[in-house]
Design an enzyme around this catalytic site. Sequence first.
Site, PDB file in Angstrom:
ATOM      1  CG  HIS A  99     -23.775 -22.080  13.944  1.00  0.00           C
ATOM      2  ND1 HIS A  99     -22.828 -22.980  13.837  1.00  0.00           N
ATOM      3  CD2 HIS A  99     -23.904 -21.448  12.585  1.00  0.00           C
ATOM      4  CE1 HIS A  99     -22.382 -23.120  12.698  1.00  0.00           C
ATOM      5  NE2 HIS A  99     -23.232 -22.188  11.930  1.00  0.00           N
ATOM      6  CG  ASP A 111     -28.018 -17.074   7.969  1.00  0.00           C
ATOM      7  OD1 ASP A 111     -27.649 -16.617   6.999  1.00  0.00           O
ATOM      8  OD2 ASP A 111     -28.294 -18.184   8.439  1.00  0.00           O
TER       9      ASP A 111
HETATM   10  N1  ACO Z   1     -34.352 -19.812  19.485  1.00  0.00           N
HETATM   11  C1  ACO Z   1     -34.744 -20.448  20.923  1.00  0.00           C
HETATM   12  N2  ACO Z   1     -34.150 -21.785  21.267  1.00  0.00           N
HETATM   13  C2  ACO Z   1     -33.123 -22.390  20.684  1.00  0.00           C
HETATM   14  C3  ACO Z   1     -32.691 -21.909  19.281  1.00  0.00           C
HETATM   15  C4  ACO Z   1     -33.266 -20.695  18.889  1.00  0.00           C
HETATM   16  N3  ACO Z   1     -32.941 -20.066  17.812  1.00  0.00           N
HETATM   17  N4  ACO Z   1     -31.634 -22.434  19.018  1.00  0.00           N
HETATM   18  C5  ACO Z   1     -31.639 -23.421  19.628  1.00  0.00           C
HETATM   19  N5  ACO Z   1     -32.386 -23.427  20.831  1.00  0.00           N
HETATM   20  C6  ACO Z   1     -32.358 -24.356  21.977  1.00  0.00           C
HETATM   21  C7  ACO Z   1     -33.133 -25.544  21.732  1.00  0.00           C
HETATM   22  O1  ACO Z   1     -34.414 -25.370  21.834  1.00  0.00           O
HETATM   23  C8  ACO Z   1     -32.381 -26.505  22.529  1.00  0.00           C
HETATM   24  O2  ACO Z   1     -33.089 -26.353  23.858  1.00  0.00           O
HETATM   25  P1  ACO Z   1     -33.166 -27.638  24.718  1.00  0.00           P
HETATM   26  O3  ACO Z   1     -31.876 -28.175  24.995  1.00  0.00           O
HETATM   27  O4  ACO Z   1     -33.814 -27.139  26.076  1.00  0.00           O
HETATM   28  O5  ACO Z   1     -33.773 -28.843  24.294  1.00  0.00           O
HETATM   29  C9  ACO Z   1     -31.096 -25.801  22.561  1.00  0.00           C
HETATM   30  O6  ACO Z   1     -31.100 -24.704  22.245  1.00  0.00           O
HETATM   31  C10 ACO Z   1     -29.960 -26.779  21.696  1.00  0.00           C
HETATM   32  O7  ACO Z   1     -30.690 -26.663  20.319  1.00  0.00           O
HETATM   33  P2  ACO Z   1     -30.388 -27.900  19.015  1.00  0.00           P
HETATM   34  O8  ACO Z   1     -31.695 -27.586  18.142  1.00  0.00           O
HETATM   35  O9  ACO Z   1     -30.129 -29.127  19.865  1.00  0.00           O
HETATM   36  O10 ACO Z   1     -28.971 -27.238  18.544  1.00  0.00           O
HETATM   37  P3  ACO Z   1     -28.431 -27.623  17.167  1.00  0.00           P
HETATM   38  O11 ACO Z   1     -27.014 -27.482  17.062  1.00  0.00           O
HETATM   39  O12 ACO Z   1     -29.022 -28.916  16.672  1.00  0.00           O
HETATM   40  O13 ACO Z   1     -29.328 -26.601  16.188  1.00  0.00           O
HETATM   41  C11 ACO Z   1     -29.666 -24.668  14.766  1.00  0.00           C
HETATM   42  C12 ACO Z   1     -28.569 -25.482  15.483  1.00  0.00           C
HETATM   43  C13 ACO Z   1     -30.271 -25.557  13.893  1.00  0.00           C
HETATM   44  C14 ACO Z   1     -28.707 -23.599  14.139  1.00  0.00           C
HETATM   45  C15 ACO Z   1     -30.430 -24.142  15.759  1.00  0.00           C
HETATM   46  O14 ACO Z   1     -29.840 -23.056  16.730  1.00  0.00           O
HETATM   47  C16 ACO Z   1     -31.603 -23.167  15.064  1.00  0.00           C
HETATM   48  O15 ACO Z   1     -32.689 -23.826  14.894  1.00  0.00           O
HETATM   49  N6  ACO Z   1     -31.384 -21.913  15.063  1.00  0.00           N
HETATM   50  C17 ACO Z   1     -32.331 -21.125  14.130  1.00  0.00           C
HETATM   51  C18 ACO Z   1     -32.119 -21.354  12.691  1.00  0.00           C
HETATM   52  C19 ACO Z   1     -30.916 -20.572  12.123  1.00  0.00           C
HETATM   53  O16 ACO Z   1     -30.756 -19.525  12.479  1.00  0.00           O
HETATM   54  N7  ACO Z   1     -30.303 -21.376  11.531  1.00  0.00           N
HETATM   55  C20 ACO Z   1     -28.980 -20.665  10.856  1.00  0.00           C
HETATM   56  C21 ACO Z   1     -27.803 -21.327  11.177  1.00  0.00           C
HETATM   57  S1  ACO Z   1     -26.431 -20.843  10.529  1.00  0.00           S
HETATM   58  C22 ACO Z   1     -26.438 -21.195   8.754  1.00  0.00           C
HETATM   59  O17 ACO Z   1     -26.831 -22.236   8.370  1.00  0.00           O
HETATM   60  C23 ACO Z   1     -25.536 -20.418   7.716  1.00  0.00           C
END
Ligand code: ACO
Length: 432
Positions: free
Chosen positions: A309, A367
């Site tokens: 998140h 979720d």
């Molecule tokens: N699985 C594996 N790795 C992940 C995940 C995941 N679900 N989420 C983040 N990471 C990793 C990224 O690859 C990144 O790694 P790095 O630093 O080596 O490049 C690091 O964690 C940070 O991730 P970002 O994408 O920069 O974090 P951001 O805050 O931008 O993204 C997000 C948050 C979009 C929710 C992300 O965690 C994601 O895509 N999760 C899966 C989708 C999801 O469940 N979304 C629901 C959000 S809640 C809602 O809307 C109600």
Amino acid sequence: MAKDADRSATLSIGETTIDLPIMSPSLGPDVLDIRKLYAQGDVFTFDPGFTSTASCESDITYIDGDKGELLYRGYPIDQLAENSHFLEVCYLLLYGELPSAQELNKFETLVTRHTMLHEQMTNFFRGFRRDAHPMAIVCGVVGAMSAFYHDSTDISDAHQREVATVRLVAKLPTIVAWAYNYHTGRPLVYPRNDLDYAANFLHMCFSVPCEEYKVNPILSRAMDRIFTLHADHEQNASTSTVRLAGSSGANPFACIAAGVACLWGPAHGGANEAALSMLREIGTVDRIPEYIKKSQDKNDSFRLMGFGHRVYKSYDPRAKVMQETAKEVLELLGVEDNPTLQVAQELEKIALSDPYFIEKKLYPNVDFYSGIILDAMGFPTTMFTPIFALARTVGWISQWKEMIADPSMKIGRPRQLYTGATHRNYVNVEDR
Ligand code: ACO
């Protein structure tokens, strides 16, 4: 109003020194006021994704991402999920305080009496292809409300804003249920005023004219909880979209349609649909390590859906309530040995002890479990995001109202860091 802290930060750019006032919120980190930065320093700030930027002042919702805390108007989400119900939470979000018994009764009556749609709107539903995603229908029909409810589109009139608010909260369940009815080829089911908000929604989704449908109170309570947990989440992508659309003076129905469109994406509201699809794709517990590995592979775009998140760097407090509700619902339906739930529980256990997830502070979000509950209730995955939109409408409209009532409201207009071509002269086509 945020208070000015008696401190400021000093920024030096070459010979110029700029004092940036520091503002103190009632909770959370201090905020640097950079409003005069461009005028005084001739520089912009660069913050794609707004990771360090507060876009507005708000006194509706507070999140402490490190502690895993979510407050609606100061009240912890777990207390509200346990003791309150969705319409009371709507009142709280919209008007700032918990209602008295009389105020609550009046509000509930008002919402209940506005659940029907203009009859001509049924034509909209029939105009869509049957295989249209319900989110596409919801987005279109919510936008179309501005063509039917002209008497609540003048945003400068506080009474009209109030009418639009009640219409949106009251009619969204009907719109979402009808999108589902239409999508599945069933007749459009009209709302019933003797049922509460969540029970009425289940009735509109699952009843058919040929037999009586009795709403199970455990299921309607679970539905109500899902609505409560999704009601607001401060300046997330769809709420910011509603605010940005509203900042131009667009009418509330158009703004909420913009919010619905933004929520659709898999990184936001579409994640519950994506999370369940992923759990089903994994299928059995023995395949979990393969998927954990995939999610950590830099060359693979796969992510564990329902994990991570932008704000929570700890357990999402909504996920905890969801996990308990999932157990209750599956027990009631006699499907505790549901393989998807087993995969979810095991995946959660493995991910929470994996160094990659620990280091990056990736925890299950709301979720992760909501899809399992909705699936057990009988909703297809395509309905997950529309249900989220239904619940979030009150948050969107609360935030929109707060913005419109703020005398310092301005059109939202971010700047950019331009990296394109510098000035060049047009060349006629024959000379290129
Ligand atoms: N699985 C594996 N790795 C992940 C995940 C995941 N679900 N989420 C983040 N990471 C990793 C990224 O690859 C990144 O790694 P790095 O630093 O080596 O490049 C690091 O964690 C940070 O991730 P970002 O994408 O920069 O974090 P951001 O805050 O931008 O993204 C997000 C948050 C979009 C929710 C992300 O965690 C994601 O895509 N999760 C899966 C989708 C999801 O469940 N979304 C629901 C959000 S809640 C809602 O809307 C109600």
